[in-house]
Structure formats: C-alpha cells, structure tokens
Design an enzyme around this catalytic site. Structure first.
Site, PDB file in Angstrom:
ATOM      1  N   ASN A 186     -72.114  58.310  41.001  1.00  0.00           N
ATOM      2  CA  ASN A 186     -72.561  59.387  40.117  1.00  0.00           C
ATOM      3  C   ASN A 186     -72.754  60.633  40.982  1.00  0.00           C
ATOM      4  OD1 ASN A 186     -75.143  59.274  41.343  1.00  0.00           O
ATOM      5  ND2 ASN A 186     -76.000  58.001  39.706  1.00  0.00           N
ATOM      6  N   THR A 222     -69.144  60.044  37.893  1.00  0.00           N
ATOM      7  CA  THR A 222     -69.814  60.192  36.602  1.00  0.00           C
ATOM      8  C   THR A 222     -70.834  61.320  36.700  1.00  0.00           C
ATOM      9  OG1 THR A 222     -71.372  58.422  37.213  1.00  0.00           O
ATOM     10  CG2 THR A 222     -69.454  57.805  35.898  1.00  0.00           C
ATOM     11  N   ASP A 248     -81.757  54.743  25.193  1.00  0.00           N
ATOM     12  CA  ASP A 248     -82.140  54.237  26.517  1.00  0.00           C
ATOM     13  C   ASP A 248     -80.925  54.366  27.435  1.00  0.00           C
ATOM     14  OD1 ASP A 248     -83.013  52.874  28.742  1.00  0.00           O
ATOM     15  OD2 ASP A 248     -83.370  50.962  27.727  1.00  0.00           O
ATOM     16  N   ASP A 254     -73.576  51.257  34.619  1.00  0.00           N
ATOM     17  CA  ASP A 254     -73.015  49.904  34.659  1.00  0.00           C
ATOM     18  C   ASP A 254     -72.049  49.687  33.496  1.00  0.00           C
ATOM     19  OD1 ASP A 254     -74.626  49.433  36.852  1.00  0.00           O
ATOM     20  OD2 ASP A 254     -76.232  48.533  35.662  1.00  0.00           O
TER      21      ASP A 254
END
Length: 309
Positions: A186, A222, A248, A254
């Site tokens: 990320n 990401t 959430d 993942d």
C-alpha cells in the site's frame, strides 16, 4: 484451466471491538460490540482467493489450543485443504487485537503472530512439492522472515511466480526482491521501503522504478480511495476504486490481494485482475470482520456486472 496457487502466511484469531472512536493515549473507551473470528493476512488472502474460485493450497501454522480449531473448522466448512496447516507444541495460535471506529470505519490493529512466527525449515520442506507444482506463490510479511526467504527461494528456483504483499512492513533485502515477480504494497509501505511519498503519478512511477531496479517485474500499489496503481514496464496506469459505503475496512488489502491472484491464475491481464480485485475488496469492506467478509464468486461477478452497466 485454473492454475494452482500456494498461499503461504499467517493465521491469527481476530478479536475485534467496535467503538465510537479510537482511544487516545491513556483513554478507555466503551465499545459497542465484540466479534471473534478467523484472520491473519495469509489466511484472509487464501480464503479470498478460494471463495473467488481458485485452486489454492494454504500453508500456515497454529498452536495446539482452542484458537487452532477456529482455523481448522472454517477450512472444513469452506472445503479447503488443511494438509499444510502445521502445529506447534510450545507456541500458541496467533491473535490480532482490532479496534474499529464505528463512525469512520478506520482501525487500529496489534498482531501477536504466535505459532506462525515460528515456521521451521522442516515444515517448509514438507510443502516443497506443492510449491513446485504451483503457478503462483502469494506470501506476506506476517510470518518469520526465515520461512519467507526459504519458501520464496523454492518457488523462484522452480519457476513459480512469486507475489509479495509487503504487509505488515518489515525490512526486505534486495536479494529477496530479486526473486519476486510482483510486489503489492500500500502507499504507506511503499514509502517506507522506497523513501518516496506518493502524492503524484510521477511519485508512483518513481516508486515502481525502485522495485524494477531490484528485479521485480510488476508493481501494484494500493492507494485506498484513490484506487490502485499498476505498472509492468509497458502498463503504467491508475485504476479507480469502486465507491461503496464502508462498514469495516479491516482486511481490505487482504481481499484485494486474494482477488488479484485469483484473477491472474485465471489468465486475466494485470489490468483486468486489478479491477477484479478492486471489486472483491469493495464488497469485503461492506461487512464486518476479515476472513468472514470475503465474498463468493457469484457476488463478485454480480457486483462487477452492475458497475459496468
């Protein structure tokens, strides 16, 4: 024909509480709910790929305790192969303590890896044949680094494509990166690894170059609500995220990684795979939890079809 995938990584039991806000230093906050369930980056990604229709073998490790049954029971329920879930005599199953802000869906997580931080060479050796016979190996950094290095080495020597999700962030040697086909950090992990803060598309290109210079062939970064940046030397593109109301965000990365490898194993291009993974992640954040929030293939296909109308 679907190609075989090995997913190597952590299993932990998620202990999740939702609160009106995340506590400040020294503050006690009264939560609104508690949920316990299966988790761990490796396990989440393996389940995401499996539910998306992939032929996967999961390699992880648990203790000999009640928390180990959480992994084995869900694998039995989902009809996943548990032959390579190793067991530790003297170390407990890992746990993750997760706090989720119920207003913003942001989270804070403490992981105690336990057994999956104690994976031994002889256990890797037992899994060597299944690794050799895979098209892809997906791994993360939530197990002991010695095991990661050993399993990547086996894959690399046998022509298995290696995808490394650089979470949770740890130092990575250039030698390890030279054996990796794709990295999926990320933006925070990418900045820590490269020293480049990603604000512009030029920053994205420079980050990709850092990995290319070390032998990595494909880079997927990401970027949260901004989407995902993909580059492979020919492609250089920012793919937008799907706009959904998140409940959430725990496990969104993942979900993305599991979706990405599932799509690649079906022969989708990197761009198509990234879009598929974005869709899987968008569905996952609309449910509570990590492993149990991963959507089934028919739901992913329906979501993507609706987005393309």
């Amino acid at each position: 024909m679907k190609k075989k995938i090995t997913v190597f990584g952590s299993f932990v039991v998620d202990l999740m509480g939702r609160t009106p806000h995340l506590p400040q230093k020294g503050e006690t906050v009264i939560g609104s709910m508690f949920q316990m369930g299966p988790g761990g980056k490796g396990f989440n990604q393996g389940v995401a790929a499996h539910k998306a229709g992939s032929d996967i073998t999961m390699i992880t490790k648990v203790g000999k305790d009640a928390f180990a049954d959480v992994a084995l029971n869900i694998m039995k329920e989902l009809k996943m192969n548990s032959d390579y879930v190793f067991s530790a005599e003297d170390v407990q199953t890992g746990v993750a303590l997760i706090m989720v802000d119920e207003n913003t869906s942001q989270n804070e997580i403490v992981v105690i890896p336990g057994a999956c931080n104690n994976i031994k060479d002889e256990e890797i050796d037992k899994a060597e044949e299944v690794i050799k016979n895979s098209e892809y190996l997906l791994t993360q950094l939530e197990t002991n680094m010695s095991a990661i290095e050993s399993i990547v080495d086996i894959a690399h020597k046998n022509g298995v494509k290696v995808i490394l999700n650089t979470a949770p962030i740890q130092p990575i040697t250039d030698d390890l990166l030279s054996k990796v086909d794709m990295v999926t950090p990320n933006e925070v992990e990418a900045e820590i690894l490269t020293g480049i803060k990603i604000e512009t598309e030029e920053d994205m290109r420079n980050t990709a170059k850092y990995f290319f210079d070390r032998g990595v062939k494909q880079v997927v970064i990401t970027l949260g609500h901004r989407g995902v940046y993909i580059a492979d030397g020919a492609i250089d593109e920012l793919i937008p995220a799907y706009k959904v109301k998140a409940l959430d965000t725990t496990g969104a990365g993942d979900a993305f990684n599991g979706g990405l490898i599932a799509a690649l194993a079906e022969g989708k291009s990197l761009k198509e795979a990234a879009k598929f993974a974005n869709g899987l992640a968008a569905l996952s954040v609309q449910k509570l939890g990590t492993t149990m929030s991963m959507p089934w293939r028919e739901d992913i296909d329906a979501f993507l079809k609706a987005q393309n109308k």
